[in-house]
Design a protein around this motif. Structure first.
Motif, short mmCIF file in Angstrom:
data_model
loop_
_atom_site.label_atom_id
_atom_site.label_comp_id
_atom_site.label_asym_id
_atom_site.label_seq_id
_atom_site.Cartn_x
_atom_site.Cartn_y
_atom_site.Cartn_z
N ARG A 1 -42.11 -67.84 24.36
CA ARG A 1 -42.63 -69.09 23.82
C ARG A 1 -43.93 -69.44 24.55
O ARG A 1 -43.93 -70.25 25.48
N GLU B 1 -34.14 -59.27 28.26
CA GLU B 1 -34.70 -60.45 27.62
C GLU B 1 -35.13 -61.44 28.69
O GLU B 1 -34.36 -62.28 29.14
N TRP C 1 -37.76 -64.54 22.40
CA TRP C 1 -37.55 -65.32 23.62
C TRP C 1 -38.86 -65.62 24.37
O TRP C 1 -38.86 -66.20 25.43
N ALA D 1 -37.03 -64.49 29.30
CA ALA D 1 -37.65 -65.64 28.64
C ALA D 1 -38.87 -66.10 29.41
O ALA D 1 -38.88 -66.13 30.65
N SER E 1 -42.15 -69.10 28.89
CA SER E 1 -42.75 -70.16 28.09
C SER E 1 -43.93 -70.74 28.84
O SER E 1 -44.10 -70.53 30.05
#
Length: 293
Positions: free
Chosen positions: A201, A97, A199, A99, A101
């Protein structure tokens, strides 16, 4: 069967003569198993795709539906499958995972990678089963599946399958009568699954993915099945979602479904209503779908 004639399974209408021919092939099958019966039925009824290949999966699904309806009798399956059981074939190792953004412009190498190898198929199935609100079920009919990837890692999954059989708002918009729809429905693809991993964004990612798909799916589908789709459709469950990414990607809103589902013979709305969106892949899509003028 209302306005339909014959027995409609997997995009094909079977007459009583077709059913009689299928029963003959069941009796003659050697070895007498369901795979051999499907091969014989495809030959007997010339059940093929645009590339001339036998539509074995469609035939097997259709034969099973006829069997469950009591119209034919198939032999017992020689192997047990996992239909109706919890999904067991996720990936051997889940992706990390990672993440991310920001804006879509910060991503490098954004791409839709077709799912072909078994390991990637297991990954796609597992991602949809674990993270998509509808969960996993096999996509109907001719299909395309993609993993959404970039240099930053795995971002999500996208899937297209056979179009919905009847949609009043869509069919009026195209100008379809029943017989024309039956002949040309295979050139419409349904965006049945769209997942951005929780996860991730990234602003405007979903609409950018839809734009990539609009440029890619026609060629990929033609290469795989020998026929080029000319229209994409999707159904957005409301009020859970607003369809913002489809509107941003220039998909056209046509209205909403009646919330009945294909088995609602009593005309009692019981399912969630869904907004209907479409995206033409060619300027002359109506002509390609059998509508003149």
């Amino acid at each position: 069967m209302g306005e339909e004639t014959g027995h409609r399974v997997c995009g094909r209408t079977l007459s009583e003569a077709d059913l009689a021919a299928i029963r003959v092939e069941i009796a003659l099958a050697d070895p007498p198993n369901r795979a051999e019966i499907a091969r014989r039925v495809c030959r007997r009824l010339d059940w093929r795709n645009a590339k001339g290949e036998a539509k074995l999966m469609s035939a097997r699904v259709g034969l099973l539906r006829l069997h469950r309806s009591g119209l034919i009798e198939l032999p017992e399956p020689t192997t047990r499958n996992n239909n109706g059981l919890p999904l067991k074939h996720g990936p051997k190792r889940w992706p990390q995972e990672r993440a991310f953004s920001g804006s879509v412009g910060a991503l490098s190498g954004l791409r839709l990678s077709p799912v072909a190898e078994k390991a990637r198929s297991r990954l796609w199935n597992g991602l949809i089963d674990r993270y998509h609100y509808l969960g996993y079920s096999p996509l109907p009919g001719a299909q395309l599946r993609y993993l959404i990837e970039s240099e930053q890692g795995l971002l999500g999954a996208l899937g297209f399958g056979a179009a919905a059989w009847k949609v009043a708002a869509r069919d009026r918009w195209i100008g379809w009568e029943r017989e024309t729809r039956e002949r040309h429905l295979g050139r419409v693809l349904n965006n049945a699954r769209f997942l951005v991993l929780p996860w991730i964004r990234v602003r405007n990612l979903a609409s950018r993915v839809l734009a990539l798909a609009a440029r890619q799916v026609g060629e990929d589908f033609a290469e795989r099945y020998g026929e080029r789709p000319v229209l994409l459709e999707t159904f957005v469950e409301t009020p859970r979602f607003r369809g913002t990414c489809y509107r941003a990607a220039n998909w056209q809103y046509l209205g909403c479904t009646q919330g009945r589902g294909k088995c609602d013979v009593a005309h009692r709305a019981a399912l969630a209503r869904k907004d209907i969106y479409v995206y033409p892949l060619s300027a002359d899509f109506r002509r390609a779908l059998g509508v003149e003028g």
